[in-house]
Design an enzyme around this catalytic site. Structure first.
Site, mmCIF file in Angstrom:
data_model
loop_
_atom_site.group_PDB
_atom_site.id
_atom_site.type_symbol
_atom_site.label_atom_id
_atom_site.label_comp_id
_atom_site.label_asym_id
_atom_site.label_seq_id
_atom_site.Cartn_x
_atom_site.Cartn_y
_atom_site.Cartn_z
ATOM 1 N N LYS A 1 120.056 93.481 -26.084
ATOM 2 C CA LYS A 1 120.893 93.874 -27.461
ATOM 3 C C LYS A 1 122.073 94.897 -26.965
ATOM 4 C CE LYS A 1 121.818 96.040 -30.518
ATOM 5 N NZ LYS A 1 123.000 96.004 -31.048
ATOM 6 N N GLU B 1 112.321 106.114 -26.991
ATOM 7 C CA GLU B 1 113.430 107.341 -26.864
ATOM 8 C C GLU B 1 115.017 107.583 -27.353
ATOM 9 O OE1 GLU B 1 116.156 109.327 -25.492
ATOM 10 O OE2 GLU B 1 116.888 107.814 -23.367
ATOM 11 N N CYS C 1 121.194 112.645 -25.245
ATOM 12 C CA CYS C 1 120.200 113.209 -26.483
ATOM 13 C C CYS C 1 119.814 114.333 -25.550
ATOM 14 C CB CYS C 1 119.440 111.696 -25.851
ATOM 15 S SG CYS C 1 118.972 111.031 -24.147
ATOM 16 N N GLU D 1 121.592 117.367 -34.781
ATOM 17 C CA GLU D 1 122.202 116.963 -32.962
ATOM 18 C C GLU D 1 122.951 116.414 -33.433
ATOM 19 O OE1 GLU D 1 120.557 113.984 -29.516
ATOM 20 O OE2 GLU D 1 120.265 113.409 -31.849
#
Length: 530
Positions: A221, A297, A331, A428
């Protein structure tokens, strides 16, 4: 497009490319909005693949629905893409299951699988300019970055996994009695994979490469923001000879297509890259369905630590790169910069000057370092964090505002005097916002660096070997870069501690995600040896 051959040795790291391009400490043009205000460059690439790839054919979604994918430079529609949902996931999983249970892929020799993967890599090289244009158009990353760093790395990753395909094997195990014992490393079956929008092609390679090398079939996806390049390269896999149903690509949204994939009872393994919040949902859905194995992850808030003995000019440049690369949408971005008090003031002035020289504009323009954020949601989120930093009395050294009047461009932003309890130091941000804090001792900074729910990566800048060794062992993160940052080689494992994820991507460790170990025991009669 004209073919451009690329050396397999070109993809040492994204940082090597940027170092060659910009040079550490080299003067850059002063930040300007002029490039953003120009009419955006129209990329010379056709949009040919907007449907779902299921069982070797491009098909409409079962519902007939489509959704727009947008140009982040302008917010305008690039194309309308088929919107997959649970019914389409069912179709794709059925195709992948049949291809695994009855098809040739897991039954052909590992060498032949390797040859198909290599043919695919060759086709990517042949079409590399068109693919890079599509990636930049859909994502907003600089074209030179896509063409000269990310696509060569994409090719290198598939070369790497093609090389592993015929080297996966088990062991003969000595037993205490008269038994022959062997272990078999078998493909796990149907792998569900969900990739993010910040590096659509590289995450495709990180997921698809090891899964295919091990003999699995796949339902992938794409992120709804960036569906176009995965569909393009999946077509190249068909041209390379990949059997029907082995790789299926469904574009769609997380709560529908993504949740259906994570919940599916006939998916044997799931791999996800994205936010920690979504990772928790994925893990829960996987557990509630068939306890499929999961690798995650996830997010990060990685420290970049500059000691007093560092080469300050190089440290400033690497800290800048560690945060601002890919519009800050990494990330593992070095998003918490800690600087020793003795060099803090000098570092702040140079970090501010470097950020103000950063070129922001149309990512198709030569020399542009920073394009737009991915979409309006991310754009608004970053600006809210900037306001939070100002409201919490961090010092805004530069930036902090929108660039231009359309699209999702944000000025490179630097905060100093950042305290650990501020949101900009904890959350973040995923944008071009550098936060800089002061520290006094190695013991202090090690404790502060580890005081986070995340543990994806860290950077340490020092000329002292003892300091480097102490920090590399003391930091609770999956990757520690010493006097470098964002070095991504195909063989280097990547993944996180704590809430930054489960498992590892790349390298030999990624193969473990897509294999099952079976022990086979049989009796021996009068063996010559044990």
């Amino acid at each position: 497009m004209a073919a451009r051959r690329i050396s397999p040795f070109l993809s040492r790291s994204i940082h090597n490319f940027l170092g060659r391009k910009y040079g550490l400490g080299r003067s850059m043009p002063r930040f300007s909005t002029a490039a953003v205000l120009d009419e955006p460059i129209a990329p010379p690439v056709q949009i040919n693949y907007t449907k779902l790839l299921i069982n070797g054919k491009f098909v409409d979604s079962a519902s007939g629905k489509t959704f727009p994918t947008l140009d982040p430079r302008t917010g305008e529609v690039i194309a309308h893409v088929a919107e997959g949902d649970a019914e389409d996931i069912n179709r794709a999983v059925s195709a992948a299951r049949k291809a695994f249970d009855e098809g040739p892929w897991p039954r052909m020799s590992a060498y032949e699988r390797s040859r198909i993967i290599l043919r695919f890599a060759d086709l990517v090289e042949k079409n590399i300019e068109e693919i890079a244009q599509l990636e930049t158009w859909d994502n907003g990353k600089p074209y030179e970055q896509a063409l000269k760093a990310e696509l060569p790395m994409f090719v290198r990753l598939f070369h790497y996994y093609a090389g592993w395909a015929d080297k996966i094997h088990g062991l003969t195990v000595p037993a205490d009695g008269p038994h022959h014992v062997q272990t078999l490393h078998e493909p796990i079956g149907v792998a569900g994979q969900i990739i993010p929008w910040n590096f659509p092609l590289l995450m495709f390679a990180w997921k698809v490469g090891p899964a295919l090398a091990c003999g699995n079939t796949i339902v992938l996806k794409t992120a709804e923001q960036t569906p176009l390049t995965a569909l393009y390269v999946a077509k190249l896999f068909q041209e390379a000879g990949l059997p029907d149903g082995v790789l299926n690509v469904v574009s769609g949204y997380g709560p529908t297509a993504g949740a259906a994939l994570a919940s599916h009872m006939d998916v044997d393994k799931l791999a996800f890259t994205g936010s920690t919040e979504t990772g928790k949902i994925i893990l829960g859905l996987s557990a509630k369905s068939n306890l499929k194995s999961v690798t995650l992850e996830l997010g990060g808030k990685s420290p970049f630590i500059v000691f007093e003995d560092a080469d300050i000019n190089k440290a400033v440049e690497l800290a800048h790169f560690a945060l601002f690369f890919n519009q800050g949408q990494c990330c593992c971005a070095g998003s918490r910069t800690f600087v020793h008090e003795r060099v803090y003031d000098e570092f702040i002035e140079k970090a501010k000057a470097r950020a103000m020289k950063r070129s922001v504009g149309d990512p198709f323009k030569k020399g542009i370092e920073q394009g737009p954020q991915i979409d309006s949601d991310q754009f608004s989120k970053v600006l809210k964090y900037i306001k939070s930093g100002i409201d919490s009395n961090a010092t805004l050294e530069c930036g902090g505002e929108r660039v231009g009047s359309k699209g999702f461009f944000i000025q490179p932003t630097v905060f100093s005097n950042v305290q650990d309890d501020m949101l900009i130091a904890q959350d973040e941000i995923f944008g071009p916002v550098q936060t800089i804090s002061k520290f006094k001792s190695i013991e202090e900074v090690l404790k502060r660096a580890n005081a986070t729910q995340y543990g994806l990566a860290a950077g340490v800048f020092t000329q002292n070997l003892e300091t480097a060794n102490t920090m590399s062992r003391g930091l609770r993160a999956g990757t520690i870069w010493i006097n470098c940052y964002d070095v991504f080689d195909a063989a280097i494992p990547f993944g996180g501690y704590k809430m930054s994820g489960i498992g590892r991507e790349k390298g030999i460790y990624s193969l473990h995600n897509y294999l099952q170990v079976k022990a086979v025991v049989s009796p021996l009669k009068n063996p010559a040896w044990l």
